[in-house]
Each structure stands twice: as C-alpha cells, then as structure tokens.
Scaffold this motif. Structure first.
Motif, PDB file in Angstrom:
ATOM      1  N   THR A 112       5.194  34.295  -5.418  1.00  0.00           N
ATOM      2  CA  THR A 112       4.055  35.295  -5.190  1.00  0.00           C
ATOM      3  C   THR A 112       3.725  35.040  -3.485  1.00  0.00           C
ATOM      4  N   PRO A 113       4.754  35.601  -2.648  1.00  0.00           N
ATOM      5  CA  PRO A 113       4.435  35.367  -1.520  1.00  0.00           C
ATOM      6  C   PRO A 113       3.066  36.243  -0.740  1.00  0.00           C
ATOM      7  N   ASN A 133      11.065  37.402  -6.418  1.00  0.00           N
ATOM      8  CA  ASN A 133      10.535  36.953  -5.295  1.00  0.00           C
ATOM      9  C   ASN A 133      11.071  35.276  -4.945  1.00  0.00           C
ATOM     10  N   PHE A 134      11.208  34.674  -5.996  1.00  0.00           N
ATOM     11  CA  PHE A 134      11.317  33.203  -5.859  1.00  0.00           C
ATOM     12  C   PHE A 134      12.793  33.149  -5.071  1.00  0.00           C
ATOM     13  N   HIS A 154      -2.344  34.222  -6.814  1.00  0.00           N
ATOM     14  CA  HIS A 154      -1.449  33.350  -6.052  1.00  0.00           C
ATOM     15  C   HIS A 154      -0.982  32.306  -7.143  1.00  0.00           C
ATOM     16  N   TRP A 155       0.311  31.744  -6.875  1.00  0.00           N
ATOM     17  CA  TRP A 155       0.864  30.645  -7.963  1.00  0.00           C
ATOM     18  C   TRP A 155       1.170  29.607  -6.791  1.00  0.00           C
ATOM     19  N   SER A 156       0.140  28.405  -6.929  1.00  0.00           N
ATOM     20  CA  SER A 156       0.228  27.510  -6.137  1.00  0.00           C
ATOM     21  C   SER A 156       1.401  26.575  -6.579  1.00  0.00           C
ATOM     22  N   PRO A 157       2.165  25.698  -5.848  1.00  0.00           N
ATOM     23  CA  PRO A 157       3.062  24.855  -6.203  1.00  0.00           C
ATOM     24  C   PRO A 157       2.349  23.769  -6.825  1.00  0.00           C
ATOM     25  N   MET A 158       3.057  22.724  -7.340  1.00  0.00           N
ATOM     26  CA  MET A 158       2.590  21.424  -7.797  1.00  0.00           C
ATOM     27  C   MET A 158       2.670  20.432  -6.698  1.00  0.00           C
TER      28      MET A 158
END
Length: 536
Positions: free
Chosen positions: A483-484, A475-476, A493-497
């Motif tokens: 996690t689009p 996905n990346f 959902h994986w949030s960015p820093m």
C-alpha cells in the motif's frame, strides 16, 4: 503492446524461437502468452533424481501456444472425488508459462514468478487452474513453473558423489529463476525486479528459496501464502529405503540402488510413493515427501536447519509477505470422518518430539482438547472447532512463528495478512460444501488467478475483491510495499511487522489493519510449548 497475430507472434531466445499467442485480460485488453517453454533438460534416465541441467537449444520455431507436460503425480479430481486417484503426467515436465504485454521493450516491467502448491506430490502450473487474466490487468510479466514432485522431486541419497542428495524439485525452481534472469528481458521483464510467490507447498518452496544460499540475486521480493518452513508438513522424511524396497531396489551399495531406481518404471515408483502417503496421518505429522536438510555439497539447496538460519539472519534479505486464510482446516472436509478423527487424535506437532501414546503426549493432547473442545476428547462431528484446531496446528502457528522470527532479524520489511474474505469465489469451500463461516485453504488463489471453471458478475464484491488482491500483490512486486499510497481500491495503510508490534492486515470485504492476529489461540500454543526444545 507488440503487434502480431496468433500465427506470427515470435520471441527470439538464445535457445531458439518461440511462437506465442495473443489473449485478453478480464478488461478486454490484449496480452501475449508463451506456454510450455523448456527451462531445463528433461530430467530422465541418468538425470532422474539429480539437479536440473540447463536446457538444450532447438531448431525451428517451438510452438508455445499450449501448456507443457505436467510433472508425474497421482492426483484426485476435487470436482469428482469418487473417481479415485489417477496417475498422469510426464518426467519431461520442466516448463514455464510466460505472460507479458510487450516483447523486447526498454520499458521493463516487474516480474512475478509463481510456484504452485500440492503438498509436494501433485499440482501443476496449468492454465486451466492458473489463468493469468486477473494479474495481467496490471503491467507486469507473469511466469509460472512446473517442478518435479513426490519421489521424483524429493528422493534423498546422502552421498554427494551421486548428485541425488534431495530437493531436486526445489532445485528445479532455482533453475527456473536462473532462466528468468537470463531470458526475461526478451519478454519485457526486469531481471532486477523479480518477486517469487507461492501458495501452500509453493509457499513453503518460496520460503526455502529465501533461506537458500543458492538463490542469492535471483529474486528481490517474496510472498508466502499459507505455508512456511515451520509448518509441520513442510518437511519431508528420508523415505529412500522404503521406496527402494517397494521397487525391489534394496542394495547395500548406494550407487547400485540409485541406478536401479533410475531404471524403475514410473508406475512402480508412484505405487511405492502412494503406499507411503496413505500411511501418513495426524494433524502435526511430517510428510513423506518434501524438502529435507542435505549433506554438505556444492549443489545443496539447504544444509542447515531453517529455524537457525532465520534466527541468525543468514538468508536473502528481501521484502517478505506472509499470510493465511482464517480457516485453512476446512480442507479436511476431503477426509472421511474416520480420517478426520484420526487426525484429531494426533494433534501434537512432530517437532515436539513426543512419542505417540507417551505420558507427555497424552497430557498435551488433553490440554489441547480442553482448550478447543471444552473436554478431554476431540469430536470430529464438531466441524468448526475441529477445523480451527487443524488450522492452528497445521498452518497458523508455523506461519506466524516464521513471520515473527523474520520481523526480528530481517533488514527488509515483513508484512502479514489474514484472509477472511468469504464470497462466491471461494471455490474449494463451495465444492467441499462447508456452510459455516471461514475461508478454506487455497481459496485465496481464486482472487489472483482465473480458473476456466470459475465465473463472477461485474461490479460485484467478487470483482472488487479480485482487483484489490491483484493491486496489493502487484504493488508489493513493484515497490516492496503493498500500500504505497491510498487509492479507490486500497483506502488503508498496511504497516509492516516489527520485533515489538505484530501488525497485520485482515483482507475481508474491507481491508482492516490490526495487531496480533488470533492472539488467544496463538498464546495457548506459546504457553504449552514453553520448555520444549522443538526440533524440526
């Protein structure tokens, strides 16, 4: 998928024609395999230690059905450590393994280019270890590379006219990416959507490629697994004089010294290398071979301090993913008790610039021992605590430092993960016979690549975890977002820093989002490093 049997599967390149094979992924679906594909001239003779040159053409059909030569190294067989180190490989080793679903198609796929680890002195892209059967369940093109190692890949002579200013191994990686840009369309890959990813020394390599001006436009996303430029072992020393002395090539004239080293036998070179490796101790020690900052020259990979480049924002702005296993230091089970105790007696990163045994060094070591062991002395017998300390000094601190710094200056999203997944696929931990909780350095690889010696049961946590890892990584590569959208595998959902919130994803039997991983331990290191002007 393109039709073709193992005898007539041909890919036509400008260099010549390749004969590949058909293999099957873990779901039984076919994919195409081309191995041992040369991406540069053999770096031998007068080309030893120098940047790679574009590959020659060949006549006839090149057999690409088996691995190419691995690069020279002295390696231990982790499955039989009592055998001792052995020398194997070749200097003619700059080859790629390429896996795809279809040749010459208009429907171009995302390309993932992997850089193997091995402390810059060992390893290869061999299919025995890095089988593509997991990743090829997704619709991508996968490329794995060999690159020069040890003294052959990282000798440094600071005279630009001699073209041996260091980082030849990393420049091999740049040449491989140039080859991908020129040729990957023939394999159905999209040259405008290339993700580089690596583990350990391969991860550090990827980070250097992110920071290098030589790589602009050669890739579009980057994943760094268990290694960054701020890990203490990520940087090599200038050991040229010691190598030259070990090879009887000491000469005040650098030209003559280089010529002598270029004509020294591989056995003599590797013996001199091994001697230096045996002298390297300490959890925070600088490695004898690895990336170095070069003198200014047109072929230099990097000429400025990586930390300064990250802070300035002068690097390749692409989506980034950083991560680590939760107990990387289990790898120290490979050490004897005496080696482990020696490592614990020198836990201060070399970047602090304290002389070993100085008053400042001893004060800091006492603080570290108090924090981890609860008294003034370290204890190699308390393996869980010892490995936590080694994890933090050697990996965790540097990885999170880099991720936070990029989150502050990057124009693209930065993701961070911690792997806590502990199943029967954690092969290195099993081999090292560590019984307590924790994920060893390198055990993430067994969820992305299928080694020939590892098996798993269908519908098990191992299979589910493999598919989850593969989905996150691909996905990346496809979207720049792991996690689009939510699906049956990825339900969170994986949030960015950000520069204010240090989001991360814990990858265990479930995916658990969080903020500020391993906060207490990292805060301890932040506190004791205050006022210290670290220099790498």
């Amino acid at each position: 998928m393109a039709s073709g049997s193992t005898t007539d599967l041909i890919c036509k390149l400008e260099q010549g024609e390749l004969k590949g094979q058909v293999h099957k992924d873990i779901d039984g679906h076919p994919f195409l395999s081309f191995m041992g594909v040369p991406y540069a001239k053999p770096p031998v003779g007068e080309l030893r230690f120098k940047p790679p040159r574009p590959p020659d053409k060949w006549s006839g059909i090149l057999d690409a059905t088996k691995d190419g030569n691995v690069c020279y190294s002295v390696q231990n067989d982790i499955t039989a450590p009592t055998k001792g180190p052995i020398l194997f490989g070749s200097e003619d080793c700059l080859f790629l393994n390429i896996f795809t679903r279809q040749l010459n198609t208009e429907n171009l796929r995302p390309v993932m280019v992997f850089v193997h680890g091995g402390a810059f002195v060992s390893g290869s892209s061999s299919r025995i270890t890095y089988g593509p059967e997991y990743l090829m369940t997704e619709d991508i093109v996968l490329v794995l590379m060999n690159y020069r190692l040890g003294v052959l890949g990282f000798l440094t002579i600071d005279d630009p006219s001699l073209e041996a200013t260091g980082n030849a191994g990393l420049k091999d990686q740049v040449q491989a990416l140039k080859w991908v840009q020129k040729n990957i369309k023939h394999f159905g890959g999209d040259p405008s959507n290339v993700t580089i990813f690596g583990q350990s020394a391969g991860s550090v390599s990827v980070h250097f490629l992110v920071l290098s001006p030589l790589t602009q436009g050669l890739f579009h996303k980057a994943i760094m697994q268990s290694g960054t430029v701020t890990c203490p072992w990520s940087r090599g020393r200038d050991t040229t004089q010691q190598i030259a002395q070990g090879c009887s090539c000491i000469n005040t004239n650098k030209t003559e010294m280089l010529h002598c080293l270029q004509h020294t036998s591989k056995e003599t070179l590797l013996a001199a290398q091994t001697k230096l490796l045996l002298q390297t101790v300490g959890a925070g020690a600088k490695a004898p071979f690895g990336p170095t900052i070069e003198v200014e020259n047109p072929q230099a990979l990097i000429t400025k301090e990586p930390v300064d480049l990250i802070k300035s924002g002068k690097y390749n702005h692409v989506p980034l993913m950083f991560g680590y296993t939760d107990l990387e230091g289990i790898l120290s089970m490979m050490d004897t008790d005496a080696q482990l105790q020696t490592k614990l007696e020198d836990p201060v990163p070399y970047s602090f610039r304290y002389d070993h045994g100085s008053e400042d060094f001893l004060k800091l070591r006492k603080k570290i021992n108090q924090f981890y062991f609860g008294n003034d002395q370290s204890d190699f017998r308390n393996k869980e605590v010892a490995f936590k300390l080694i994890t933090d000094v050697t990996f965790l601190r540097g990885i999170v430092q880099s991720a936070k710094a990029h989150a502050t200056t990057s124009q693209q999203p930065v993701y961070l993960y911690r792997m806590s997944l502990d199943t029967d696929l954690n092969f290195l931990k099993k081999v090292l016979q560590f019984k307590s909780k924790g994920v060893c350095h390198g055990d993430d690889l067994f969820y992305l690549f299928k080694p020939q010696f590892v098996k798993f049961n269908p519908k098990s946590i191992e299979e589910k975890s493999i598919r989850r890892f593969v989905r996150l990584w691909t996905n990346f590569a496809r979207y720049g977002d792991p996690t689009p959208q939510k699906d049956t595998l990825l339900k969170t959902h994986w949030s960015p820093m950000t520069d204010k919130e240090f989001h991360f994803l814990d990858i265990g039997e479930e995916l658990v989002p969080g903020v500020d991983p391993d906060h207490a331990r990292l805060r301890f290191w932040d506190d004791i490093s205050k006022g210290i002007n670290e220099r790498y």
